[in-house]
Design a protein around this motif. Structure first.
Motif, PDB file in Angstrom:
ATOM      1  N   VAL A 119       0.857  -1.184   0.000  1.00 18.03           N
ATOM      2  CA  VAL A 119       0.000   0.000   0.000  1.00 18.03           C
ATOM      3  C   VAL A 119       0.895   1.236   0.000  1.00 18.03           C
ATOM      4  CG1 VAL A 119      -1.760   1.293   1.260  1.00 18.03           C
ATOM      5  CG2 VAL A 119      -1.796  -1.211   1.288  1.00 18.03           C
ATOM      6  N   LYS A 120       0.593   2.186  -0.882  1.00 17.87           N
ATOM      7  CA  LYS A 120       1.396   3.409  -0.922  1.00 17.87           C
ATOM      8  C   LYS A 120       1.017   4.308   0.240  1.00 17.87           C
ATOM      9  CE  LYS A 120       2.814   7.216  -3.930  1.00 17.87           C
ATOM     10  NZ  LYS A 120       2.678   7.852  -5.261  1.00 17.87           N
ATOM     11  N   PRO A 121       1.980   4.614   1.132  1.00 18.53           N
ATOM     12  CA  PRO A 121       1.642   5.440   2.291  1.00 18.53           C
ATOM     13  C   PRO A 121       1.801   6.933   2.003  1.00 18.53           C
ATOM     14  CG  PRO A 121       3.884   4.658   2.505  1.00 18.53           C
ATOM     15  CD  PRO A 121       3.368   4.104   1.199  1.00 18.53           C
ATOM     16  N   ALA A 122       1.020   7.724   2.679  1.00 22.32           N
ATOM     17  CA  ALA A 122       1.176   9.178   2.692  1.00 22.32           C
ATOM     18  C   ALA A 122       1.934   9.556   3.958  1.00 22.32           C
ATOM     19  CB  ALA A 122      -0.191   9.854   2.667  1.00 22.32           C
ATOM     20  N   PRO A 123       2.497  10.771   4.008  1.00 19.15           N
ATOM     21  CA  PRO A 123       3.219  11.176   5.227  1.00 19.15           C
ATOM     22  C   PRO A 123       2.389  11.015   6.492  1.00 19.15           C
ATOM     23  CG  PRO A 123       3.602  12.754   3.468  1.00 19.15           C
ATOM     24  CD  PRO A 123       2.570  11.795   2.956  1.00 19.15           C
ATOM     25  N   GLN A 124       1.109  11.343   6.426  1.00 19.68           N
ATOM     26  CA  GLN A 124       0.275  11.234   7.626  1.00 19.68           C
ATOM     27  C   GLN A 124       0.063   9.784   8.062  1.00 19.68           C
ATOM     28  OE1 GLN A 124      -0.633  12.609   4.735  1.00 19.68           O
ATOM     29  NE2 GLN A 124      -2.747  12.100   4.152  1.00 19.68           N
ATOM     30  N   ASP A 125       0.183   8.841   7.121  1.00 18.77           N
ATOM     31  CA  ASP A 125       0.065   7.426   7.487  1.00 18.77           C
ATOM     32  C   ASP A 125       1.257   6.997   8.342  1.00 18.77           C
ATOM     33  OD1 ASP A 125      -2.318   7.049   5.985  1.00 18.77           O
ATOM     34  OD2 ASP A 125      -1.125   6.833   4.160  1.00 18.77           O
ATOM     35  N   ILE A 126       2.445   7.465   7.949  1.00 12.79           N
ATOM     36  CA  ILE A 126       3.653   7.127   8.715  1.00 12.79           C
ATOM     37  C   ILE A 126       3.604   7.777  10.089  1.00 12.79           C
ATOM     38  CG2 ILE A 126       6.165   7.190   8.766  1.00 12.79           C
ATOM     39  CD1 ILE A 126       5.090   5.501   6.499  1.00 12.79           C
TER      40      ILE A 126
END
Length: 376
Positions: free
Chosen positions: A361-368
């Motif tokens: 799944v491609k993460p966004a900065p807020q996911d990390i």
């Protein structure tokens, strides 16, 4: 057309170190963990090498999370000694340092052949069979995973005698590193039938034998099975790739200097939840990775009536394993300086880490940053 190659010859089983008796007439550069230099392990290895009319030089200035300067010093030492054979003895840091030194020296000094023999003394990194080497820029606080087929050791010796006295915390940390390798490889973008087979076997061995290895230093069977599982997991992720569990661990480890395997163990349940989509609300937005995690749950005979329940069962089983190994669920015990700005910096470094490319799944900065907040 796709290609799968396993380029390392493996010697294992009782008296596997006897393979060293076949090495002869070589100028050998030995990269070894410093704590091994006065031990019976190194004495035994040198005894075997002396039978083959070899000459060697020890490089023992290896430090954890080998920095660029450490690798450069090794390359200079190689230039001075002019070896035609390299041996790496130790844990992940010694392996990574030796692989980087050998590869840079070979390219800079136009050396056609410089074979590398890896002798791991911990069970977790899988570095003895992979095309990866992780080095650290201490000034920037960033870990760089190097990747090239030329980094793969030509030969590996897996001898259980070398891991029987590893301290319990290292058994736990490295074992969970191996488990993370296998789990990430199983859901990685490049996962295939060959990597799946090795990941599945590694996962079963680790759930079965890692607690036994941790609890009983004398359980030779458990030690050997975990040692083999680490290498199997190495083959798996070298073929399939890793994911953000390792990306975040690289970035966090460079910043906080928490053991890599421990970070992986703390992160793994949260990364699985993110990749599977069950971190969302009760509507359960389930991703394709959830099916793969549920397959692992069934492999371990865990409840998995559907994908979501399988994912949750797997997460609970990992948390139970982590507890058996006395690994905390978060980083509170380290009393780290940890704020929103630092989280953003770690998130940026994680997204730029090469392991992120293979995450399902491609993460966004807020996911990390959301994952980071869960482990604070």
């Amino acid at each position: 057309m796709k290609k799968v190659a396993f380029q390392t010859d493996i010697y294992y089983g009782k008296n596997a170190l006897d393979y060293l008796k076949t090495v002869s007439a070589k100028r050998i550069f030995i990269v070894v963990d410093p704590f091994l230099k006065e031990t019976e392990i190194l004495e035994k290895i040198e005894g075997y090498l002396s039978e083959g009319d070899n000459v060697w030089r020890l490089f023992t200035d290896v430090v954890p999370d080998p920095p660029i300067e450490n690798v450069a010093a090794g390359v200079e030492a190689m230039k001075d000694f002019e070896p035609d054979f390299v041996i790496a003895i130790g844990g992940g840091s010694a392996m990574d340092a030796a692989k980087a030194m050998k590869d840079i020296a070979r390219k800079v000094y136009s050396i056609d052949q410089l074979p590398l023999l890896a002798i791991p003394t911990t069970s977790g990194t899988g570095s003895e069979v992979t095309s990866y080497s992780v080095i650290t820029d201490q000034n920037k606080g960033v870990k760089y995973p190097l990747t090239a087929d030329s980094l793969i050791p030509e030969t590996t010796i897996l001898d259980v005698e070398l891991v029987k006295t590893v301290p319990k915390p290292i058994v736990a940390d490295t074992g969970m590193d191996a488990l993370t390798h296998a789990v990430e490889a199983y859901v990685a973008k490049n996962a295939n039938d060959f990597s799946d087979a090795m990941a599945e076997k590694a996962i079963r061995l680790l759930f079965d034998y890692l607690p036994k290895s941790y609890q009983n230093e004398q359980d030779e069977e458990a030690k050997e099975k975990v040692h083999h599982a680490s290498t199997l997991a190495g083959f798996a992720f070298n073929t399939a790739g890793l994911g953000i569990n390792h990306s975040i661990a690289h970035a966090s480890g460079a910043r906080f200097h928490v053991p890599h395997g421990r970070l992986n163990a703390i992160l793994l349940p949260h990364v699985i939840a993110f990749n599977a989509g069950i971190h969302q609300n009760h509507h359960q937005y389930i991703t394709p990775a959830a099916e793969r995690y549920a397959m692992l749950a069934r492999l371990l005979n865990l409840p998995a009536a559907n994908h979501a329940s399988g994912v949750r069962s797997l997460i609970k089983e990992i948390e139970k394993l982590r507890k058996k190994l006395d690994i905390a669920a978060n980083l509170k015990e380290y009393q780290l300086e940890y704020n929103d700005e630092i989280e953003r910096e770690i998130a940026e470094a994680s997204l730029n880490d090469s392991c992120t490319n293979m995450n399902p799944v491609k993460p966004a900065p807020q996911d990390i940053t959301a994952i980071l907040k869960k482990i604070r």
